[in-house]
Design a protein around this motif. Structure first.
Motif, PDB file in Angstrom:
ATOM      1  N   UNK A  58      11.336 -43.388  28.608  1.00 31.66           N
ATOM      2  CA  UNK A  58      11.947 -43.303  27.302  1.00 31.66           C
ATOM      3  C   UNK A  58      11.267 -44.489  26.535  1.00 31.66           C
ATOM      4  N   UNK A  59      10.739 -44.169  25.299  1.00 29.58           N
ATOM      5  CA  UNK A  59      10.032 -44.828  24.462  1.00 29.58           C
ATOM      6  C   UNK A  59      10.999 -45.071  23.241  1.00 29.58           C
ATOM      7  N   UNK A  60      11.366 -46.265  23.129  1.00 32.03           N
ATOM      8  CA  UNK A  60      12.241 -46.662  21.822  1.00 32.03           C
ATOM      9  C   UNK A  60      11.176 -47.431  20.808  1.00 32.03           C
ATOM     10  N   UNK A  61      11.090 -46.847  19.728  1.00 29.49           N
ATOM     11  CA  UNK A  61      10.324 -47.397  18.524  1.00 29.49           C
ATOM     12  C   UNK A  61      11.140 -48.270  17.663  1.00 29.49           C
ATOM     13  N   UNK A  62      10.250 -49.066  17.048  1.00 29.77           N
ATOM     14  CA  UNK A  62      10.954 -50.107  16.033  1.00 29.77           C
ATOM     15  C   UNK A  62      11.555 -49.638  15.078  1.00 29.77           C
ATOM     16  N   UNK A  64      13.762 -47.254  15.419  1.00 23.50           N
ATOM     17  CA  UNK A  64      14.865 -46.560  16.102  1.00 23.50           C
ATOM     18  C   UNK A  64      14.890 -45.095  16.522  1.00 23.50           C
ATOM     19  N   UNK A  65      13.537 -44.429  16.383  1.00 23.33           N
ATOM     20  CA  UNK A  65      13.474 -43.286  16.895  1.00 23.33           C
ATOM     21  C   UNK A  65      13.123 -43.437  18.435  1.00 23.33           C
ATOM     22  N   UNK A  66      13.546 -42.328  19.108  1.00 18.47           N
ATOM     23  CA  UNK A  66      12.960 -42.360  20.701  1.00 18.47           C
ATOM     24  C   UNK A  66      12.196 -41.058  20.961  1.00 18.47           C
ATOM     25  N   UNK A  67      11.576 -41.276  22.184  1.00 20.30           N
ATOM     26  CA  UNK A  67      10.899 -40.007  22.652  1.00 20.30           C
ATOM     27  C   UNK A  67      11.134 -40.183  24.054  1.00 20.30           C
ATOM     28  N   UNK A  68      11.692 -39.092  24.569  1.00 16.58           N
ATOM     29  CA  UNK A  68      12.098 -39.047  26.047  1.00 16.58           C
ATOM     30  C   UNK A  68      11.151 -38.046  26.864  1.00 16.58           C
ATOM     31  N   UNK A  69      10.498 -38.595  27.847  1.00 17.93           N
ATOM     32  CA  UNK A  69       9.928 -37.490  28.847  1.00 17.93           C
ATOM     33  C   UNK A  69      10.670 -37.148  29.916  1.00 17.93           C
TER      34      UNK A  69
END
Length: 72
Positions: A58-62, A64-69
């Motif tokens: 899980x990437x949580x960006x500054x 507030x968006x996320x990217x989930x693999x």
């Protein structure tokens, strides 16, 4: 799946997301929210319990968006 939806208040949460997305669209905001149900009946390994493990990145960006693999 009915029990899952009831246990997590899916209908109320979905309605709140619809309203939030409508408000975002009305104000010109291009960010939207989403929700999904993913019931799982079996583990990853159907017969060998020690193989029932998984992971997710899980990437949580500054902003507030996320990217989930995940491997599902």
């Amino acid at each position: 799946m009915t029990t899952l939806a009831e246990d997590c208040d899916y209908d109320q949460r979905r309605q709140a997301i619809i309203e939030a997305n409508q408000q975002a669209a009305a104000t010109g905001n291009d960010k939207r929210r989403g929700i999904a149900l993913t019931p799982v009946k079996f583990g990853i390994s159907f017969t060998v319990q020690t193989l029932n493990q998984a992971g997710a990145l899980v990437h949580i960006y500054t902003d507030g968006s996320i990217h989930l693999n995940h491997g599902g």
